[in-house]
Design an enzyme around this catalytic site. Structure first.
Site, PDB file in Angstrom:
ATOM      1  N   SER A  24       0.832  -1.220   0.000  1.00 35.65           N
ATOM      2  CA  SER A  24       0.000   0.000   0.000  1.00 35.65           C
ATOM      3  C   SER A  24       0.860   1.261   0.000  1.00 35.65           C
ATOM      4  O   SER A  24       0.353   2.349  -0.286  1.00 35.65           O
ATOM      5  CB  SER A  24      -0.966   0.012   1.189  1.00 35.65           C
ATOM      6  OG  SER A  24      -0.269   0.108   2.414  1.00 35.65           O
ATOM      7  N   HIS A  25       2.147   1.137   0.304  1.00 34.77           N
ATOM      8  CA  HIS A  25       3.029   2.311   0.284  1.00 34.77           C
ATOM      9  C   HIS A  25       4.288   2.053  -0.540  1.00 34.77           C
ATOM     10  O   HIS A  25       5.322   2.696  -0.341  1.00 34.77           O
ATOM     11  CB  HIS A  25       3.327   2.784   1.718  1.00 34.77           C
ATOM     12  CG  HIS A  25       2.096   3.386   2.328  1.00 34.77           C
ATOM     13  ND1 HIS A  25       1.054   2.606   2.775  1.00 34.77           N
ATOM     14  CD2 HIS A  25       1.694   4.673   2.460  1.00 34.77           C
ATOM     15  CE1 HIS A  25       0.065   3.385   3.190  1.00 34.77           C
ATOM     16  NE2 HIS A  25       0.430   4.651   3.003  1.00 34.77           N
ATOM     17  N   GLU A  81      -4.704   0.654   1.238  1.00 32.38           N
ATOM     18  CA  GLU A  81      -5.131  -0.748   1.178  1.00 32.38           C
ATOM     19  C   GLU A  81      -6.496  -0.840   0.499  1.00 32.38           C
ATOM     20  O   GLU A  81      -6.738  -1.737  -0.311  1.00 32.38           O
ATOM     21  CB  GLU A  81      -5.179  -1.300   2.607  1.00 32.38           C
ATOM     22  CG  GLU A  81      -5.176  -2.787   2.728  1.00 32.38           C
ATOM     23  CD  GLU A  81      -3.982  -3.441   2.048  1.00 32.38           C
ATOM     24  OE1 GLU A  81      -4.238  -4.319   1.200  1.00 32.38           O
ATOM     25  OE2 GLU A  81      -2.823  -3.080   2.339  1.00 32.38           O
TER      26      GLU A  81
END
Ligand code: NDP
Ligand code: PYC
Length: 342
Positions: free
Chosen positions: A48-49, A189
């Protein structure tokens, strides 16, 4: 790693990220620090990052709000406080610029804090607390984001996804680190679920009518929920205050107004607190760090895992294999780079 993923060499992934960021207009120092954070997340399988964030970086730079040439300015504000004005650039170069002063102040004072202000912030916080804990210090980090999250008992966004990260040094081992959003999940997410066409679990978000939803698109338009009900809600409020009014920067709702509907990376502040066990304990550091180890053993000896264990295992596995990336995302990033070069 999913079935439609491939491995890039670290050099190839670094080149792709750097070239996208440079072509979008960032200075080499910003491109280097942003790439460092994104690749660390991708290698540790914190998707997600990871590399997917490059899409948001390009969108943010194109929108023209961020200063791609910003040079952070360090202010030695007090014996235990360093302030770094990111000057409307990304937070990561500001963190790198202020870190040596935070560490030296912490060693002198026993406790010190770094307030990064006026920064665009998209990254995971664990690389920061992990780096500080690697120097033998204890670290905490907090940041707001945009008001996407409803308070416990409410249905309308009031808080950001407000991550909280903690790092603890361990003798002869990588630090004990945890880092999570105070919302039930990071917004990233939910975006990854939307991109993959997958439902989200009940309990992550409400739709715009305030009803439970498993649809990621409805969730992104409605209100995300805090983790742990009123407990996550109170922690989220604490982070708004610590990394907002305490350091003179925007809270998530104010950052959302500042965005003016551009929908780009949030701009606000970040607070990092570091503590030196030597100052608290004098000669008793080794003995007390050993006591901390007994706590960690009481977790792992019963088959539970420590936070960051999955991440460290992914890091080691991918050290040999390369940087995992979904084939569709890689193709999209290559298209983005080609468009930027046109
Ligand atoms: P998760 O809910 O995935 O939780 C992450 C933390 O919990 C990690 O430390 C993880 O360790 C640990 N963990 C997960 N499962 C277990 C388990 N079974 N036992 C023990 N520990 C466990 O993270 P979020 O989705 O909440 O956040 C993801 C990232 O998003 C964070 O890095 C955060 O900084 C970032 N974020 C950034 C924001 C910003 O504004 N910049 C805003 C919101 C989030 P492990 O990694 O080993 O799995
Ligand atoms: O995933 O919630 C998130 C997030 C917000 C800002 C950066 N990441």
């Amino acid at each position: 790693m999913s079935s439609n993923s491939i491995y890039l060499t670290r050099e190839a992934a670094q080149t792709l990220s750097t070239e996208i960021l440079l072509a979008a207009g960032l200075t080499p120092d910003h491109a280097r620090t942003v790439t460092g954070s994104i690749l660390a997340a991708q290698q540790d399988e914190c998707y997600s990052h990871g590399l997917y964030r490059l899409l948001g970086c390009v969108q943010t730079i194109k929108a023209g709000k961020i200063d791609p040439n910003a040079v952070p300015v360090v202010d030695d504000a007090a014996p235990g406080i360093v302030r770094v004005d990111a000057n409307y650039g990304y937070s990561l170069l500001a963190f790198e610029t202020g870190l040596p002063k935070l560490v030296s102040k912490t060693r002198q004072q026993g406790i010190a804090a770094m307030a990064i202000t006026r920064c665009y912030h998209f990254s995971a916080l664990w690389p920061e607390v992990e780096a500080i804990a690697e120097t033998g210090l204890v670290a905490l980090a907090f940041t707001p984001s945009h008001s996407w999250v409803a308070p416990a008992g409410g249905t309308k966004p009031a808080f950001g996804t407000n991550p909280l990260a903690f790092g603890w040094p361990r003798p002869e081992r990588r630090p004990f680190v945890f880092d999570f959003a105070t919302s039930a999940s990071a917004r990233g997410e939910i975006e990854l679920h939307r991109r993959a066409g997958k439902p989200i679990p009940i309990g992550w978000a409400l739709d715009s009518e305030g009803r439970d939803t498993t649809d990621p698109t409805e969730a992104l338009q409605g209100a995300m929920l805090t983790f742990g009900g009123h407990k996550g809600s109170a922690l989220s409020a604490m982070i708004e205050l610590l990394a907002g009014p305490l350091i003179g920067d925007m809270m998530s709702a104010e950052s959302m107004v500042f965005d003016e509907g551009a929908g780009v990376t949030p701009c606000h502040g970040e607070l990092i607190i570091a503590l030196d066990p030597h100052s608290f304990l004098g000669g008793g550091v080794a003995e007390n760090l050993q006591r901390a180890e007994s706590l960690f053993h009481s977790i792992t000896d019963q088959g539970a895992r420590l936070p960051s264990q999955r991440r460290y295992e992914a890091r080691d596995r991918n050290e040999a294999l390369g940087i995992p990336v979904q084939a569709e995302l890689l193709a999209e990033l290559e298209r983005v780079l080609a468009e930027l070069r046109r």
